[in-house]
Scaffold this active site. Structure first.
Site, PDB file in Angstrom:
ATOM      1  NE  ARG A  16      -1.892  -2.112   3.244  1.00  0.00           N
ATOM      2  CZ  ARG A  16      -2.439  -2.850   4.200  1.00  0.00           C
ATOM      3  NH1 ARG A  16      -3.551  -2.442   4.941  1.00  0.00           N
ATOM      4  NH2 ARG A  16      -1.647  -3.600   5.114  1.00  0.00           N
ATOM      5  CG  ASN A 171      -3.235  -7.780  17.026  1.00  0.00           C
ATOM      6  OD1 ASN A 171      -2.395  -7.535  17.848  1.00  0.00           O
ATOM      7  ND2 ASN A 171      -2.911  -8.551  16.122  1.00  0.00           N
ATOM      8  CB  SER A 407      35.263  43.411  -6.068  1.00  0.00           C
ATOM      9  OG  SER A 407      34.919  43.744  -4.827  1.00  0.00           O
TER      10      SER A 407
HETATM   11  C1  UD1 Z   1      -1.255  -6.762  11.496  1.00  0.00           C
HETATM   12  C2  UD1 Z   1      -1.777  -7.845  12.055  1.00  0.00           C
HETATM   13  C3  UD1 Z   1      -3.361  -7.420  12.509  1.00  0.00           C
HETATM   14  C4  UD1 Z   1      -2.979  -6.001  13.697  1.00  0.00           C
HETATM   15  C5  UD1 Z   1      -2.082  -4.908  12.612  1.00  0.00           C
HETATM   16  C6  UD1 Z   1      -1.673  -3.850  13.623  1.00  0.00           C
HETATM   17  C7  UD1 Z   1      -1.634 -10.199  11.344  1.00  0.00           C
HETATM   18  C8  UD1 Z   1      -1.923 -10.995  10.182  1.00  0.00           C
HETATM   19  N1  UD1 Z   1      -2.386  -9.005  11.389  1.00  0.00           N
HETATM   20  O1  UD1 Z   1      -1.945  -6.482  10.375  1.00  0.00           O
HETATM   21  O2  UD1 Z   1      -4.051  -7.991  13.380  1.00  0.00           O
HETATM   22  O3  UD1 Z   1      -4.160  -5.300  13.871  1.00  0.00           O
HETATM   23  O4  UD1 Z   1      -0.905  -5.906  12.184  1.00  0.00           O
HETATM   24  O5  UD1 Z   1      -1.009  -2.969  13.028  1.00  0.00           O
HETATM   25  O6  UD1 Z   1      -0.547 -10.136  11.827  1.00  0.00           O
HETATM   26  N2  UD1 Z   1       5.337  -8.900   7.731  1.00  0.00           N
HETATM   27  C9  UD1 Z   1       6.416  -9.879   7.701  1.00  0.00           C
HETATM   28  N3  UD1 Z   1       6.396 -10.824   6.834  1.00  0.00           N
HETATM   29  C10 UD1 Z   1       5.143 -11.097   6.192  1.00  0.00           C
HETATM   30  C11 UD1 Z   1       4.113 -10.401   6.392  1.00  0.00           C
HETATM   31  C12 UD1 Z   1       3.998  -8.991   7.417  1.00  0.00           C
HETATM   32  O7  UD1 Z   1       7.740  -9.427   8.002  1.00  0.00           O
HETATM   33  O8  UD1 Z   1       4.795 -12.266   5.651  1.00  0.00           O
HETATM   34  C13 UD1 Z   1       5.687  -7.780   8.614  1.00  0.00           C
HETATM   35  C14 UD1 Z   1       5.525  -6.461   7.612  1.00  0.00           C
HETATM   36  O9  UD1 Z   1       6.608  -5.947   7.081  1.00  0.00           O
HETATM   37  C15 UD1 Z   1       4.962  -5.580   8.698  1.00  0.00           C
HETATM   38  C16 UD1 Z   1       4.340  -6.444  10.038  1.00  0.00           C
HETATM   39  O10 UD1 Z   1       4.750  -7.621   9.805  1.00  0.00           O
HETATM   40  O11 UD1 Z   1       5.943  -4.894   9.161  1.00  0.00           O
HETATM   41  C17 UD1 Z   1       2.681  -6.366  10.098  1.00  0.00           C
HETATM   42  O12 UD1 Z   1       2.456  -6.684   8.652  1.00  0.00           O
HETATM   43  P1  UD1 Z   1       1.307  -6.034   7.999  1.00  0.00           P
HETATM   44  O13 UD1 Z   1       1.100  -6.728   6.520  1.00  0.00           O
HETATM   45  O14 UD1 Z   1       1.509  -4.589   7.848  1.00  0.00           O
HETATM   46  O15 UD1 Z   1       0.121  -6.586   8.804  1.00  0.00           O
HETATM   47  P2  UD1 Z   1      -1.482  -5.748   9.067  1.00  0.00           P
HETATM   48  O16 UD1 Z   1      -2.191  -6.024   7.727  1.00  0.00           O
HETATM   49  O17 UD1 Z   1      -1.155  -4.281   9.172  1.00  0.00           O
HETATM   50 CA    CA Z   2       0.575  -3.026   9.251  1.00  0.00          CA
END
Ligand code: UD1
Ligand code: CA
Length: 463
Positions: A16, A171, A407
């Site tokens: 995003r 969360n 200058s």
């Molecule tokens: C996640 C939580 C959600 C919470 C929210 C808070 C999950 C499934 N959901 O959602 O419950 O409310 O954070 O901000 O965990 N990342 C990895 N590897 C992956 C996927 C993600 O390292 O395979 C890392 C991302 O880089 C990021 C973090 O994990 O730093 C969170 O991932 P993101 O995809 O942003 O989760 P949200 O949809 O925000």
């Molecule tokens: Ca996130």
């Protein structure tokens, strides 16, 4: 006391953000998201800190550099937050204690909340503790589903039934876990959900079904746990951080004429009684002394400015040092490695690069001084140019103390101008000038008397 292990999830693509750069390297008030998370995490004195990287892993690894006790593990492919934490197993498998799981995209978390999380987790002897918050607009976050007041599971926005979407307790993506059962349990997470990912929050439901203790710590200020998923959220969070910094500066005695247009990075220090006009940017590790006046349009990056310095409008100062009581600008450009002595003056349209001006020295108008040392109290006339580059290499110019460069002089480096020496205006100086001498390096002026009159009376035959 059982040790703390930090794991920071930073492998996701950050779709995003619409960016080629990894999300966690985007900056809020001059500090990368992952560095903000690390700063807060290190206040827990962890035994190990592991950053899970994946998307653009090399860029993130290079950014993090070598730090003692810091590990990176690569998650490839990125199959979800549960899968991400599993990648830390090689670092943590022979250890014990508490894992504090942080998200690389949640940058405002305070040390106090982290302390509270660890305390709550230990007191409850829980297998997992989840940081939650109650927010007015929970859209996009995982929701905390409670049964009889106890956390039962977490459901993601996209998987939530309509009544679950009404839940306003979210969360934060920040947790504490007991290390002992953790990796075994992570392997039990499935991917039967809307995104076909291994969701870390599913661990809550798994633990509850196993009869393990899961508890929550609810933050009162929900801003703390804001996640950054888009440019719009990046701007919003940056605005909050900037406003807090401005409040802190004003509380410490700095006048901000218009806080709404004052941009001061988190790492910047400003002394009391300094006045900052609108549209000023102070960046990086900049230190500004007391009783300075910084006028509109000025940008100062990674520089040190002493007390009582005036920076007039639209000056740019990068990686330079300015001593007390000097005056810079308007429209001055101090490039990296410039050092301005106390009481010195750098006036309009003067550019310095890797150049030092001694105490009380002046370059008041329209000059370029590169790779130059100017002694105390010397005066550099308008239009003076140091020719420091011969097309292949850079050369130094050294000007002694109390010297006077007239200058529009051109100083062809390498060249030295001695103490108290004079350079006549309009000179091209190619040889060293001894102390106390006058150098004149210009064509001698000729006078052609009555030239105009003679030209105005052309020969009769031409008519
Ligand atoms: C996640 C939580 C959600 C919470 C929210 C808070 C999950 C499934 N959901 O959602 O419950 O409310 O954070 O901000 O965990 N990342 C990895 N590897 C992956 C996927 C993600 O390292 O395979 C890392 C991302 O880089 C990021 C973090 O994990 O730093 C969170 O991932 P993101 O995809 O942003 O989760 P949200 O949809 O925000
Ligand atoms: Ca996130």
């Amino acid at each position: 006391m059982n040790p703390i292990h930090i794991v920071i999830l930073a492998a996701g693509k950050g779709t995003r953000m619409q960016s080629v750069a990894p999300k966690v390297l985007h900056r809020v008030s001059g500090v990368a998201l992952v560095d903000r998370v690390l700063q807060a995490a290190l206040t827990l004195n962890p035994e190990t800190t592991t950053v899970v990287i994946g998307h653009e892993a090399d860029k993130v690894r290079r950014h993090l550099g070598d730090r003692p006790g810091l590990f990176t593990v690569v998650q490839e492919p990125q199959l979800g937050t549960g899968h991400a934490l599993l990648q830390a197993e090689p670092i943590l498998k022979d250890r014990s204690g508490t894992v504090v799981l942080l998200s690389g995209d949640v940058p405002l978390l305070t040390p106090a909340t982290l302390q509270a999380l660890v305390r709550t987790h230990r007191e409850a002897a829980a297998a997992a503790t989840v940081v939650t918050a109650v927010v007015p607009r929970p859209f996009g976050y995982g929701r905390v589903v409670r049964v009889d007041g106890e956390i039962a599971r977490i459901v993601e926005e996209r998987d939530a039934a309509p009544p679950e979407r009404e839940i306003r307790e979210i969360n934060s993506g920040i947790y504490a876990f007991d290390l002992a059962p953790l990796f075994e349990a992570l392997r039990g997470i499935g991917a039967a959900n809307a995104q076909a990912e291994y969701y870390l929050p599913d661990l809550v439901g798994i633990y509850r079904r196993q009869g393990r203790a899961v508890t929550t710590w609810r933050v009162t200020n929900a801003d703390e746990i804001r996640g950054i998923n888009s440019r719009s959220e990046l701007a919003e969070v940056s605005g909050m951080v900037r406003q807090a910094k401005n409040e802190e500066l004003m509380a410490a005695g700095v006048t901000l004429i218009d806080p709404a247009t004052t941009y001061v990075d988190s790492g910047v220090q400003v002394g009391p009684d300094t006045v900052i006009h609108p549209c000023v940017h102070l960046e990086g590790s900049t230190r500004i002394g007391g009783a300075c006046e910084i006028h509109s349009g000025t940008r100062i990056v990674n520089s040190t400015v002493g007390d009582r310095v005036t920076l007039l409008n639209h000056s740019v100062v990068v990686e330079s040092t300015i001593a007390a009581g000097s005056s810079i600008g308007p429209f001055a450009h101090l490039r990296p490695g410039s050092v301005v002595g106390s009481g010195a003056r750098v006036g309009n349209f003067v550019e310095l690069k890797n150049t030092s001006l001694g105490d009380g020295a002046k370059a008041n108008h329209l000059a370029y001084l590169g790779d130059t040392i100017v002694g105390e109290r010397s005066n550099i006339g308008a239009g003076t140019i140091t020719c420091n580059y011969d097309g292949a290499r850079k050369h130094r110019t050294v000007i002694g103390t109390g010297a006077f460069v007239g200058s529009n002089s051109t100083l062809v480096a390498p060249v030295t101008i001695g103490d108290r020496a004079y350079v006549a205006a309009g000179s091209a100086v190619t040889q060293d000038v001894p102390a106390d001498a006058l150098a004149i390096g210009r064509a001698r002026q000729e006078i052609k008397a009555d030239w105009v009159t003679r030209r105005a009376q052309p020969a009769r035959s031409e008519k």
